[in-house]
Design an enzyme around this catalytic site. Sequence first.
Site, PDB file in Angstrom:
ATOM      1  CE  LYS A  17      23.187 -50.565 -26.366  1.00  0.00           C
ATOM      2  NZ  LYS A  17      22.416 -48.906 -25.956  1.00  0.00           N
ATOM      3  CG  ASP A  58      23.184 -47.814 -21.813  1.00  0.00           C
ATOM      4  OD1 ASP A  58      24.506 -47.438 -22.591  1.00  0.00           O
ATOM      5  OD2 ASP A  58      22.046 -49.016 -22.802  1.00  0.00           O
TER       6      ASP A  58
END
Length: 281
Positions: free
Chosen positions: A71, A108
């Site tokens: 990420k 997220d």
Amino acid sequence: MILSGKARLAGVMGWPVSHSRSPRLHGFWLERHAIDGVYVPLAVPPERIETALRALPVLGFRGVNLTVPHKESAPAICDELDPLARRIGAVNTVVIGEDGRLIGSNTDASGFIENLRRNSRWRSGSDPLVVLGAGGAARAACVALLDAGAGSVRIANRTQMRAEILAEELGAGVEAVAWQDRNDALDGATLLVNTTTLGMTGQPALEIDLSALPKSAVVCDIVYTPLETPLLAAARARGNPPVDGLGMLLYQAQPGFEAWFGVRPDVDDELRQFVLADLQE
Ligand code: ATR
């Protein structure tokens, strides 16, 4: 699953990737909507992530999710970043543009806030909030909370310097609290969020005393193995509304699925039970 030659391709890149629940989750939606498509686990070591991402347009992929440890390295590789991914410094969803460009976004944060909104009465404007942890998950949660209107966030992290750096970066209204002062920091809080790995199966326990936390405060854990962490059990026992971490996993997946497969999928109890069955195996 029978695929045609025109099947839409997506997946998740991680190292390791075998723990990822995303193939099961997206597979459920693909089947529910009878989509000619597939979502596969892609085990990509850190030193090959750029090569792997660059190969996606060549292979005809519509995009991928990224999980640990990719990420944070993806923002430098993507050709375009949405503003949220830039602020958070992490990409968990990549969509291949018409021209083969890699477009990175971060879902997220929206997954976190959506889960909180749908599963609790917490509303922005009710401060202060306490966030435990200062890693990538904390960053996404804090940005989501600030964007939702939070005005006062206290961050407590074992490594205080990380909490201070995050607080400094996020700006006004965010302060770092010493890890040993985390119990006192709960005084008057309307929301407590655990973003550390403490309490996860196989990890050390999260030691925290909730006495100072008002009983109306929402307690949210982003850990979802076990689904009811000791923190959530303690919250429930004293009357604090608990929010588990599974919802964040489900909601963060929605935008990617829609972009790759063209259908906005629902997060509902059937999906939750399906993903949960695998967690409990
Ligand atoms: P992620 O990106 O998923 O948030 P991370 O960056 O590794 O993962 O962050 C893990 C978080 O759990 C950190 O806040 C970490 O604290 P440190 O910054 O001090 O490492 C926290 N954490 C992990 N193990 C811990 C432990 N035994 N005690 C306290 N905090 C812990």
